[in-house]
Structure formats: C-alpha cells, structure tokens
Motif scaffolding. Structure first.
Motif, mmCIF file in Angstrom:
data_model
loop_
_atom_site.group_PDB
_atom_site.id
_atom_site.type_symbol
_atom_site.label_atom_id
_atom_site.label_comp_id
_atom_site.label_asym_id
_atom_site.label_seq_id
_atom_site.Cartn_x
_atom_site.Cartn_y
_atom_site.Cartn_z
ATOM 1 N N GLU A 247 1.006 -1.186 0.154
ATOM 2 C CA GLU A 247 0.146 -0.044 0.000
ATOM 3 C C GLU A 247 0.796 1.249 -0.002
ATOM 4 N N LEU A 248 1.932 1.150 0.427
ATOM 5 C CA LEU A 248 2.919 2.462 0.456
ATOM 6 C C LEU A 248 3.965 2.484 -0.748
ATOM 7 N N SER A 249 3.959 1.600 -1.557
ATOM 8 C CA SER A 249 4.768 1.713 -2.638
ATOM 9 C C SER A 249 4.282 2.508 -3.612
ATOM 10 N N GLU A 250 5.094 3.506 -4.025
ATOM 11 C CA GLU A 250 4.811 4.390 -5.157
ATOM 12 C C GLU A 250 6.088 4.601 -6.042
ATOM 13 N N PRO A 251 5.890 5.121 -7.282
ATOM 14 C CA PRO A 251 7.124 5.276 -8.341
ATOM 15 C C PRO A 251 8.182 6.248 -7.883
ATOM 16 N N ASN A 252 8.108 7.244 -7.130
ATOM 17 C CA ASN A 252 8.651 8.239 -6.426
ATOM 18 C C ASN A 252 9.304 7.896 -5.204
ATOM 19 N N ILE A 256 14.020 2.407 2.738
ATOM 20 C CA ILE A 256 15.014 2.431 3.222
ATOM 21 C C ILE A 256 15.947 1.287 3.747
ATOM 22 N N ASP A 257 14.936 0.412 4.415
ATOM 23 C CA ASP A 257 15.579 -0.635 5.027
ATOM 24 C C ASP A 257 14.779 -2.093 4.506
ATOM 25 N N PRO A 258 15.505 -3.205 4.416
ATOM 26 C CA PRO A 258 14.844 -4.330 3.709
ATOM 27 C C PRO A 258 14.054 -5.089 4.917
ATOM 28 N N ASP A 259 14.062 -4.382 6.129
ATOM 29 C CA ASP A 259 13.218 -5.198 6.896
ATOM 30 C C ASP A 259 11.693 -4.961 6.650
ATOM 31 N N PRO A 260 11.033 -6.038 6.282
ATOM 32 C CA PRO A 260 9.597 -5.854 5.909
ATOM 33 C C PRO A 260 8.559 -5.020 6.634
ATOM 34 N N LEU A 261 9.104 -4.969 8.068
ATOM 35 C CA LEU A 261 8.132 -4.102 9.007
ATOM 36 C C LEU A 261 8.919 -2.797 8.994
ATOM 37 N N ASP A 262 9.720 -2.323 8.419
ATOM 38 C CA ASP A 262 10.226 -1.065 8.326
ATOM 39 C C ASP A 262 9.587 -0.137 7.208
ATOM 40 N N ILE A 263 8.569 0.782 7.594
ATOM 41 C CA ILE A 263 8.049 1.561 6.398
ATOM 42 C C ILE A 263 8.640 2.866 5.953
ATOM 43 N N ARG A 264 9.746 3.209 6.301
ATOM 44 C CA ARG A 264 10.431 4.419 6.324
ATOM 45 C C ARG A 264 10.622 4.479 4.917
ATOM 46 N N ARG A 265 10.429 5.475 4.276
ATOM 47 C CA ARG A 265 10.746 5.808 2.489
ATOM 48 C C ARG A 265 11.719 6.870 2.553
ATOM 49 N N ALA A 266 12.293 6.897 1.463
ATOM 50 C CA ALA A 266 12.959 8.011 1.038
ATOM 51 C C ALA A 266 12.251 8.408 -0.589
ATOM 52 N N GLY A 352 7.906 13.837 20.670
ATOM 53 C CA GLY A 352 9.027 13.545 19.689
ATOM 54 C C GLY A 352 8.766 12.807 18.632
ATOM 55 N N PHE A 353 7.504 12.648 18.161
ATOM 56 C CA PHE A 353 7.085 12.099 17.042
ATOM 57 C C PHE A 353 7.015 13.125 15.847
ATOM 58 N N ALA A 354 7.061 12.342 14.552
ATOM 59 C CA ALA A 354 7.092 13.075 13.407
ATOM 60 C C ALA A 354 5.619 13.303 13.174
ATOM 61 N N SER A 355 5.030 14.503 13.646
ATOM 62 C CA SER A 355 3.644 14.785 13.603
ATOM 63 C C SER A 355 3.338 15.510 12.426
#
Length: 474
Positions: A247-252, A256-266, A352-355
């Motif tokens: 659901e979070l995959s986008e062309p652009n 960042i991390d290969p861990d499937p539970l890590d959803i951080r994206r550049a 301290g969250f990325a709100s």
C-alpha cells in the motif's frame, strides 16, 4: 459452632447476599435490553458471572469481614454498635443501587462494563462531574436511591435482627474464622482473573455481561489499559508487513531498510514546494450516519452535505479506535491505535514524534492545536506541544470572548471565531498556518446556545449534531 451460623458471618452474608442479588438483577436487565446483540448459551453468562461476582465479593468484603470477626464481644453487644452496623447496611444498599445505575449509564454510553475509561474519568473529575450534573438530574437521582436504600434497610430488619441475635464465637473461633476468610479471599483471586469472562470467546456482549462492573473497575485501575485483541481485529505479522509495503509503494519512493516491517521511505518530489494555509477540523463523536447525503432523513447536516458536493469525500473510511484520543493520534501521527494506552496519554512518552504539525513547522508553518475545552484533559496539551504544535485552548481565551460553555468547553461557534482570529494574525504576518481544531459541542450533555437551530439545547445528540453543522456553516 458452624462457620456461617455466628453473628458476624450472618451479618456479612446478609450484605454480600444483597450485593449478589443486585449483580444478578443488573446483569439480567442489561441482557434483556440487549437480547438482539447476544448469542449462544446464555446460561454461561450467568454461570461465569456468578464466579466473577463471588470473586469480587470475597475480596471486597475482606476488610469488613475481618472487622466483624475480630470485634470484641463487649463492643459488639453495645446498642451504639448495633446502630452502626444498621447504618453500614443502609450505606451498602445505597452503594449497591448507585453502582447498578452507574453501570447502566456507562453501558448505555460505551456498550461495556466499567473499564479504563471509567478510571480515566476519575482523573478529570471536574469535567466529568460537571458533565454528569448537566446531563442527568443527579440530585433527584441520588435522593431516590437514598430513599430506596432506607426502605430496603427497613425491609431487612428481620434478617438483620436475627444476625444480631446469633451467638458470638469465642476468641479462638473468631481467629480461625478470620483466617478462613483470608484463605477464601486468596482462593477467589486465584480462581477469577481479570480476563476470565473473555475465555468464553465469540460475542463481546456475552463476555461483558458475564463480567462484574466493580471488579472490572479495580482491575482497570491496576492495569489501566485496553484489551487490544478484544476491541481490534488483527492479522499475522508477515501478512501485515506485506500489505503495508504494497500500500505504501509509489513510483517516486523507495524503502530505506530491507526489514519488511520498516516502512520508512525516501521520497523524491521534483515539483515546486506549495504552502497552502490549512484548517483541519476534527469533530467530537461525529459519524457519517448522521449526514443526509449518507441517507439520514432528519436534515441534521445541511451545511456538511452542501460542503460534500464541493469536496473530495472519502466514503470508505472506518474508525480504528474507540475514543477521541485514538482519533487525534491517528490524524496527527498517521498511526493506528496501539495496544494499551493511547500515545496521547502516555505521560512522559507522548512527545518527539514526526507529527503533521512538526513536519509543517519545519518548513515555516505556524502549527496550532485549537481546542474548545481545557487541553490538560486526556493529556492533549502535553501531546501536541511535544510534537511541534503550539496550543490554544479554553484557558487561553478571555472569558469575554466565550459566549457559551458547558462542562467540556466553549461552544463550537466560539472555537471557530478563535480560529479565524488566529488565521487573520498569521495572514497579517504572511506566515502559512496549520490550525488543527477539536470541537466539544457534540458531546453529552449536548448543550449549545439557544436560538441557533430548531432543536432545544440538551435534548440529545441529534440537536448537538445539528448545532455543530450550524456552527460550521456560520
């Protein structure tokens, strides 16, 4: 001498027997009024419920039981002590009736027995007490309960007198009985755990009906967290990880991390940066079911229905939380409800969250949380101020600028006026703004300024919904 034939034990059984009867009647009334929502073997509701009731009573009656068993015979036989025990019986009857009514009202609002919500409400006693006073005829209700307690106390004079006339055990017998009571209380705690009704599985109403309100209250006070699996559906971790990434995959964007539970994206966005002014209105206890454009025929939301025709409208949104603080953290942090306490109320760990506010403040926005009530409620001030917002709440607004308020805060009209005032100030400084609002009018006691709509203030949620819509329209 039989353990249950002594005067102290007969008196204790009189009180605990009355409690058991009230618990049974409360469970029966809740069951009868929700027959269309329960299923399966209803006898198990009463069977497990009896274990729960006995477990609570064995523990709750321990202080009184020890006092009765260790009371010296000379004190026991005094007339003043007899009057004292009669008063204890009367107060106990009042407490039973009060608890039963409180359980009924709590169930009517939340559909469950007492839980961590009831504990939280004790923390914010000012708002909750004023809310009760404005929502219900508390004086008349307490007077009626007191009168009923007195009538029942008189009606129980015969068994009371019989208990007082029963023989007193010798010192050794009283000590043995006290020890027996301690053992019974200990065994009851082992037999009945906080989650025992949950073992029925299946229908949540069955589980709640089988539980015991006072026991649930003290268990929630000790643990103060939500039973996550009871209220939320869950999936296997690997399924969740795969679905999230899909659901979070986008062309652009790339992960960042290969861990499937890590959803951080550049994320790469070569477009020109835009800074629109944003007013985000979150409405207390509102549901799409009230909207005329969703099929409601009562014309409660003409302004929102008109606004919908000019808007991007998401018609497949579903609530994943059970309370306002869950919605606020979901909107602000883009996270679903977490097990246990909400992030908003994790004192000392709520910042301290990325709100949304923190992200926009980083590019020059004035991010403001604007609340119609007092922001210390549910720890909202600490949460928002610790995550990139400045806070404007009822305590920040001069009384002269508040035309109407109730237990929960100022009317929505006053909140929106403060919002426009903040917007004008930022616009004058040519500073982009995020004004994130939280309303209060659509909450019990459902009171609002007179003369605004055709439903009288305080007559129920329909009027509060229509007033909220009116205020948005203004």
């Amino acid at each position: 001498m039989g353990f249950f034939k002594t005067a102290p034990m007969r008196y204790l059984l009189l009180i605990t027997g009355a409690w058991l009867l009230v618990f049974l009647l409360t469970r029966s009334v809740l069951l009868i009024t929700h027959l269309n929502e329960v299923s399966g073997n209803l006898l198990s509701v009463f069977g497990v419920g009896l274990l729960y009731d006995l477990g609570f009573l064995a523990y709750a009656a321990l202080p009184l039981g020890l006092y009765l068993l260790l009371c010296p015979p000379a004190l026991w036989r005094r007339r003043g002590h007899r009057w004292f025990l009669q008063a204890v019986l009367t107060v106990s009857l009042f407490a039973m009736l009060f608890t039963s009514v409180a359980e009924w009202l709590f169930w009517d609002e939340f559909g469950v027995r007492f839980n961590f919500i009831a504990v939280d409400y004790l923390v914010y006693s000012d708002e909750v007490l004023n809310n009760l006073l404005e929502s219900y005829p508390i004086g008349k209700l307490l007077s009626l309960l007191a009168m009923l307690a007195l009538i029942l106390s008189v009606a129980l004079r015969k068994p009371f007198n019989a208990a007082m006339a029963a023989p007193l055990p010798a010192l050794r017998g009283r000590l043995v009985n006290a020890l027996g009571l301690l053992v019974l209380a200990g065994l009851s705690l082992q037999l009945v755990s906080q989650d025992s009704p949950r073992t029925q599985g299946g229908n949540a109403y069955n589980n709640e009906l089988a539980s015991n309100g006072p026991y649930q209250f003290f268990a929630a006070f000790r643990n103060n967290e939500l039973d996550y699996t009871q209220f939320y559906k869950s999936l296997p971790t690997d399924v969740v990880a795969k679905q999230l990434r899909a659901e979070l995959s986008e062309p652009n964007a790339r992960f960042i991390d290969p861990d499937p539970l890590d959803i951080r994206r550049a994320i790469t966005n070569p477009g020109t940066l835009r800074k629109p002014n944003i007013v985000l209105v979150t409405i207390e206890s509102f549901s799409a079911k009230y909207m005329g454009s969703n099929g409601d025929a009562r014309n409660l939301t003409p302004n929102l229905d008109a606004l919908r025709q000019q808007s991007l409208y998401f018609n497949n949104f579903y609530a994943t939380g059970t309370r306002t603080d869950r919605g606020l953290e979901a909107i602000t942090l883009a996270v679903p409800p977490t097990p246990g306490r909400s992030i908003v109320k994790r004192i000392g760990r709520e910042s301290g969250f990325a709100s949304l506010g923190q992200q926009l403040s980083a590019i020059g926005y004035d991010s403001v949380f604007v609340y119609g009530g007092r922001g210390y409620f549910d720890n909202m001030n600490a949460f928002f101020s610790g995550n990139g917002y400045r806070v404007v709440d009822q305590s920040s607004v001069p009384e002269s600028e508040i035309s109407f308020k109730n237990a929960w805060g100022m009317a929505d009209e006053d909140l929106f006026k403060q919002t426009l005032k903040l917007a004008d100030a930022d616009y004058a400084k040519q500073q982009p703004f995020l004004l994130q609002l939280m309303t209060t009018s659509n909450h019990r006691p459902y009171t609002y300024p007179d003369g605004r709509i055709d439903i009288k203030s305080g007559k129920g949620r329909d009027g509060a919904v229509k007033y909220t819509d009116y205020a948005i329209g203004q």
